[in-house]
Design a protein around this motif. Structure first.
Motif, PDB file in Angstrom:
ATOM      1  N   VAL A 201      -2.959  -4.345 -12.153  1.00  0.00           N
ATOM      2  CA  VAL A 201      -3.858  -4.938 -13.157  1.00  0.00           C
ATOM      3  C   VAL A 201      -3.173  -4.988 -14.519  1.00  0.00           C
ATOM      4  O   VAL A 201      -3.268  -5.992 -15.236  1.00  0.00           O
ATOM      5  CB  VAL A 201      -5.194  -4.155 -13.237  1.00  0.00           C
ATOM      6  N   LEU A 202      -2.453  -3.922 -14.875  1.00  0.00           N
ATOM      7  CA  LEU A 202      -1.737  -3.913 -16.157  1.00  0.00           C
ATOM      8  C   LEU A 202      -0.667  -5.003 -16.188  1.00  0.00           C
ATOM      9  O   LEU A 202      -0.454  -5.640 -17.223  1.00  0.00           O
ATOM     10  CB  LEU A 202      -1.116  -2.536 -16.416  1.00  0.00           C
ATOM     11  N   LYS A 203      -0.014  -5.241 -15.049  1.00  0.00           N
ATOM     12  CA  LYS A 203       0.974  -6.323 -14.980  1.00  0.00           C
ATOM     13  C   LYS A 203       0.292  -7.672 -15.162  1.00  0.00           C
ATOM     14  O   LYS A 203       0.787  -8.528 -15.892  1.00  0.00           O
ATOM     15  CB  LYS A 203       1.722  -6.271 -13.640  1.00  0.00           C
ATOM     16  N   GLU A 204      -0.857  -7.846 -14.517  1.00  0.00           N
ATOM     17  CA  GLU A 204      -1.605  -9.109 -14.651  1.00  0.00           C
ATOM     18  C   GLU A 204      -2.013  -9.350 -16.096  1.00  0.00           C
ATOM     19  O   GLU A 204      -2.046 -10.485 -16.558  1.00  0.00           O
ATOM     20  CB  GLU A 204      -2.857  -9.081 -13.765  1.00  0.00           C
TER      21      GLU A 204
ATOM     22  N   LEU B 170      -6.055   8.007 -17.032  1.00  0.00           N
ATOM     23  CA  LEU B 170      -5.355   6.749 -17.309  1.00  0.00           C
ATOM     24  C   LEU B 170      -6.345   5.591 -17.347  1.00  0.00           C
ATOM     25  O   LEU B 170      -6.277   4.729 -18.228  1.00  0.00           O
ATOM     26  CB  LEU B 170      -4.274   6.475 -16.250  1.00  0.00           C
ATOM     27  N   LYS B 171      -7.253   5.567 -16.383  1.00  0.00           N
ATOM     28  CA  LYS B 171      -8.257   4.503 -16.338  1.00  0.00           C
ATOM     29  C   LYS B 171      -9.123   4.529 -17.601  1.00  0.00           C
ATOM     30  O   LYS B 171      -9.419   3.480 -18.182  1.00  0.00           O
ATOM     31  CB  LYS B 171      -9.134   4.645 -15.088  1.00  0.00           C
ATOM     32  N   TYR B 172      -9.484   5.734 -18.031  1.00  0.00           N
ATOM     33  CA  TYR B 172     -10.285   5.866 -19.249  1.00  0.00           C
ATOM     34  C   TYR B 172      -9.527   5.290 -20.456  1.00  0.00           C
ATOM     35  O   TYR B 172     -10.091   4.564 -21.272  1.00  0.00           O
ATOM     36  CB  TYR B 172     -10.640   7.338 -19.481  1.00  0.00           C
ATOM     37  N   LEU B 173      -8.237   5.609 -20.540  1.00  0.00           N
ATOM     38  CA  LEU B 173      -7.424   5.114 -21.656  1.00  0.00           C
ATOM     39  C   LEU B 173      -7.244   3.589 -21.616  1.00  0.00           C
ATOM     40  O   LEU B 173      -6.966   2.972 -22.641  1.00  0.00           O
ATOM     41  CB  LEU B 173      -6.053   5.800 -21.653  1.00  0.00           C
ATOM     42  N   CYS B 174      -7.407   3.017 -20.445  1.00  0.00           N
ATOM     43  CA  CYS B 174      -7.211   1.567 -20.273  1.00  0.00           C
ATOM     44  C   CYS B 174      -8.508   0.762 -20.321  1.00  0.00           C
ATOM     45  O   CYS B 174      -8.486  -0.448 -20.118  1.00  0.00           O
ATOM     46  CB  CYS B 174      -6.542   1.281 -18.928  1.00  0.00           C
TER      47      CYS B 174
ATOM     48  N   PHE C 267       3.778   0.418 -22.925  1.00  0.00           N
ATOM     49  CA  PHE C 267       2.346   0.714 -22.816  1.00  0.00           C
ATOM     50  C   PHE C 267       2.106   1.810 -21.780  1.00  0.00           C
ATOM     51  O   PHE C 267       1.404   2.780 -22.050  1.00  0.00           O
ATOM     52  CB  PHE C 267       1.569  -0.564 -22.463  1.00  0.00           C
ATOM     53  N   LEU C 268       2.723   1.662 -20.611  1.00  0.00           N
ATOM     54  CA  LEU C 268       2.567   2.679 -19.574  1.00  0.00           C
ATOM     55  C   LEU C 268       3.161   4.004 -20.036  1.00  0.00           C
ATOM     56  O   LEU C 268       2.587   5.069 -19.797  1.00  0.00           O
ATOM     57  CB  LEU C 268       3.208   2.234 -18.254  1.00  0.00           C
ATOM     58  N   GLY C 269       4.286   3.948 -20.725  1.00  0.00           N
ATOM     59  CA  GLY C 269       4.896   5.169 -21.255  1.00  0.00           C
ATOM     60  C   GLY C 269       3.961   5.904 -22.204  1.00  0.00           C
ATOM     61  O   GLY C 269       3.833   7.133 -22.143  1.00  0.00           O
ATOM     62  N   GLN C 270       3.268   5.154 -23.063  1.00  0.00           N
ATOM     63  CA  GLN C 270       2.305   5.763 -23.997  1.00  0.00           C
ATOM     64  C   GLN C 270       1.140   6.392 -23.235  1.00  0.00           C
ATOM     65  O   GLN C 270       0.704   7.500 -23.558  1.00  0.00           O
ATOM     66  CB  GLN C 270       1.776   4.721 -24.982  1.00  0.00           C
ATOM     67  N   LEU C 271       0.654   5.684 -22.207  1.00  0.00           N
ATOM     68  CA  LEU C 271      -0.454   6.222 -21.416  1.00  0.00           C
ATOM     69  C   LEU C 271      -0.055   7.526 -20.734  1.00  0.00           C
ATOM     70  O   LEU C 271      -0.801   8.512 -20.771  1.00  0.00           O
ATOM     71  CB  LEU C 271      -0.896   5.217 -20.349  1.00  0.00           C
ATOM     72  N   LEU C 272       1.118   7.529 -20.124  1.00  0.00           N
ATOM     73  CA  LEU C 272       1.585   8.739 -19.435  1.00  0.00           C
ATOM     74  C   LEU C 272       1.803   9.885 -20.414  1.00  0.00           C
ATOM     75  O   LEU C 272       1.536  11.051 -20.095  1.00  0.00           O
ATOM     76  CB  LEU C 272       2.873   8.441 -18.658  1.00  0.00           C
TER      77      LEU C 272
ATOM     78  N   LYS D 160       0.565  -6.158 -19.792  1.00  0.00           N
ATOM     79  CA  LYS D 160       0.805  -4.872 -20.453  1.00  0.00           C
ATOM     80  C   LYS D 160       1.918  -4.068 -19.793  1.00  0.00           C
ATOM     81  O   LYS D 160       2.295  -3.009 -20.273  1.00  0.00           O
ATOM     82  CB  LYS D 160      -0.486  -4.023 -20.435  1.00  0.00           C
ATOM     83  N   LEU D 161       2.436  -4.587 -18.670  1.00  0.00           N
ATOM     84  CA  LEU D 161       3.449  -3.850 -17.934  1.00  0.00           C
ATOM     85  C   LEU D 161       4.382  -4.839 -17.247  1.00  0.00           C
ATOM     86  O   LEU D 161       3.936  -5.834 -16.676  1.00  0.00           O
ATOM     87  CB  LEU D 161       2.781  -2.945 -16.883  1.00  0.00           C
TER      88      LEU D 161
END
Length: 192
Positions: free
Chosen positions: A46-49, A21-25, A60-65, A52-53
């Motif tokens: 961090v994604l909320k900040e 996940l970190k790599y994808l972000c 976005f999180l759904g795509q990552l998962l 992106k979430l």
């Protein structure tokens, strides 16, 4: 509830999945910040900040998962989002119905009350000072006076303002015909 769902998702991620996940972000999060992330919850913060979430933006999180083949967690996230959307729709629908019923009541009462508006206003709990103020604002327009009186009552009662209370007050003042008209219009509005 949203934080609980994110915590649950975080707890179900393996170390390898978190690293993936970190790599994808990495395009979204700087390298220095990325090194400090050692849990799913920290990544989600961090994604909320970064915008992106959020409760209303989980794509976005759904795509990552999905990319790391955790479709079970995507389903959990989607279930939360659908529940939130459904509850928001139901709440808005109830508010619209509530406001519409009060608007119907305002119309019926203003059309039928005439010079007797003060009697109803007192039964609804408006003060004499408020009645004088309303009367001075609309000295010769009885319809507008009744509308203003009902607006003040709605403001005073807030979310507790209810059409049933208006009907009860009308009947207590022996304005049964107006109460009957109101109940009739409300049943037409409700489809019954």
């Amino acid at each position: 509830k949203f934080k609980a769902v994110l915590l649950e998702i975080s707890d179900q991620l393996s170390e390898d999945q978190l690293e993936n996940l970190k790599y994808l972000c990495q395009d979204e999060i700087g390298k220095r910040r990325m090194e400090k992330i050692d849990s799913g919850t920290k990544l989600f913060v961090v994604l909320k900040e970064r915008g992106k979430l959020g409760e209303d933006s989980t794509e976005f999180l759904g795509q990552l998962l999905s990319e790391i083949h955790r479709d079970d967690l995507v389903e959990k996230l989607n279930a939360f989002y659908e529940l939130q959307s459904s509850q928001a729709f139901q709440t808005q629908s109830l508010m619209n119905t509530f406001i519409s019923k009060l608007d119907i009541a305002k119309e019926v009462i203003a059309e039928n009350l005439g010079t007797r508006w003060r009697r109803l206003a007192r039964k609804l709990g408006l003060s004499e000072v408020k009645l004088e103020s309303i009367s001075k604002r609309h000295p010769s327009e009885l319809y507008e006076t009744a509308v203003e009186m009902l607006k003040e009552w709605r403001k005073m009662r807030g979310p507790e303002a209810d059409v049933a209370d208006l009907i009860k007050a009308l009947r207590a003042c022996d304005f049964n015909m107006t109460a009957d008209i109101l109940e009739s219009r409300l049943s037409v509005y409700a489809g019954g």
